[in-house]
Motif scaffolding. Sequence first.
Motif, PDB file in Angstrom:
ATOM      1  N   SER A  53       6.960  -3.692 -10.503  1.00 19.73           N
ATOM      2  CA  SER A  53       5.947  -2.728 -10.946  1.00 19.73           C
ATOM      3  C   SER A  53       6.473  -1.834 -12.062  1.00 19.73           C
ATOM      4  CB  SER A  53       5.492  -1.866  -9.771  1.00 19.73           C
ATOM      5  OG  SER A  53       4.882  -2.651  -8.791  1.00 19.73           O
ATOM      6  N   ARG A  54       7.720  -1.390 -11.933  1.00 17.49           N
ATOM      7  CA  ARG A  54       8.314  -0.554 -12.989  1.00 17.49           C
ATOM      8  C   ARG A  54       8.469  -1.340 -14.294  1.00 17.49           C
ATOM      9  NH1 ARG A  54      10.909   4.258 -11.240  1.00 17.49           N
ATOM     10  NH2 ARG A  54      10.929   4.404  -8.963  1.00 17.49           N
ATOM     11  N   ALA A  55       8.899  -2.588 -14.186  1.00 21.05           N
ATOM     12  CA  ALA A  55       9.043  -3.418 -15.388  1.00 21.05           C
ATOM     13  C   ALA A  55       7.692  -3.636 -16.058  1.00 21.05           C
ATOM     14  CB  ALA A  55       9.679  -4.752 -15.027  1.00 21.05           C
ATOM     15  N   SER A 114      11.562  -6.614  -0.048  1.00 21.19           N
ATOM     16  CA  SER A 114      10.189  -6.560  -0.535  1.00 21.19           C
ATOM     17  C   SER A 114       9.914  -5.232  -1.230  1.00 21.19           C
ATOM     18  CB  SER A 114       9.224  -6.764   0.632  1.00 21.19           C
ATOM     19  OG  SER A 114       7.898  -6.623   0.224  1.00 21.19           O
ATOM     20  N   TRP A 115      10.404  -4.154  -0.645  1.00 21.51           N
ATOM     21  CA  TRP A 115      10.215  -2.820  -1.226  1.00 21.51           C
ATOM     22  C   TRP A 115      10.892  -2.726  -2.597  1.00 21.51           C
ATOM     23  CZ3 TRP A 115       7.859   1.406   1.370  1.00 21.51           C
ATOM     24  CH2 TRP A 115       7.910   2.608   0.670  1.00 21.51           C
ATOM     25  N   ALA A 135       3.977  -8.303  -2.644  1.00 25.21           N
ATOM     26  CA  ALA A 135       4.891  -7.780  -1.615  1.00 25.21           C
ATOM     27  C   ALA A 135       4.897  -8.638  -0.354  1.00 25.21           C
ATOM     28  CB  ALA A 135       4.552  -6.327  -1.289  1.00 25.21           C
ATOM     29  N   PRO A 136       3.736  -9.059   0.165  1.00 29.25           N
ATOM     30  CA  PRO A 136       3.778  -9.935   1.342  1.00 29.25           C
ATOM     31  C   PRO A 136       4.451 -11.279   1.063  1.00 29.25           C
ATOM     32  CG  PRO A 136       1.605  -8.982   1.115  1.00 29.25           C
ATOM     33  CD  PRO A 136       2.371  -8.614  -0.102  1.00 29.25           C
ATOM     34  N   PHE A 151       0.809  -1.216   0.000  1.00 32.51           N
ATOM     35  CA  PHE A 151       0.000   0.000   0.000  1.00 32.51           C
ATOM     36  C   PHE A 151       0.844   1.269   0.000  1.00 32.51           C
ATOM     37  CE2 PHE A 151      -3.170  -3.076   1.424  1.00 32.51           C
ATOM     38  CZ  PHE A 151      -4.152  -2.791   0.490  1.00 32.51           C
ATOM     39  N   ALA A 152       2.123   1.184   0.351  1.00 37.23           N
ATOM     40  CA  ALA A 152       2.983   2.366   0.365  1.00 37.23           C
ATOM     41  C   ALA A 152       3.523   2.709  -1.022  1.00 37.23           C
ATOM     42  CB  ALA A 152       4.149   2.155   1.333  1.00 37.23           C
ATOM     43  N   LEU A 153       3.649   1.703  -1.875  1.00 38.38           N
ATOM     44  CA  LEU A 153       4.232   1.931  -3.201  1.00 38.38           C
ATOM     45  C   LEU A 153       3.161   2.306  -4.232  1.00 38.38           C
ATOM     46  CD1 LEU A 153       6.804  -0.991  -3.423  1.00 38.38           C
ATOM     47  CD2 LEU A 153       7.288   1.431  -3.221  1.00 38.38           C
ATOM     48  N   PRO A 154       3.550   3.092  -5.225  1.00 39.91           N
ATOM     49  CA  PRO A 154       2.595   3.414  -6.299  1.00 39.91           C
ATOM     50  C   PRO A 154       2.425   2.242  -7.264  1.00 39.91           C
ATOM     51  CG  PRO A 154       4.721   4.421  -6.745  1.00 39.91           C
ATOM     52  CD  PRO A 154       4.820   3.775  -5.386  1.00 39.91           C
TER      53      PRO A 154
END
Length: 96
Positions: A79-81, A71-72, A32-33, A19-22
Amino acid sequence: MYIVLALVAAIAFGVGVHFALPRRSLRGVALAPSIAGGIAAIVYAVCTWSGLGEANPITWLVTLVVAVLISWVGTDAISRARAARDAASARRLGLV
């Protein structure tokens, strides 16, 4: 049994990372989990095998910090890829 608590804590932090990442719409909620839980299991095992006690605060600190950081970074990279691949596909198909 302490490893179960460490894994649950890492997975909870992984939910926070999600939830912290765009770009949440480009990945599943479990990414992420899952990364955090897997890394936490490996790091906790390495810490205990290296002689640190199960209840040692260093074991917990290292496990949780490394799990959150990887994880971050991993979630952001995936996500960027995905965003880059979607943009390239849209350009190739002439949608943009």
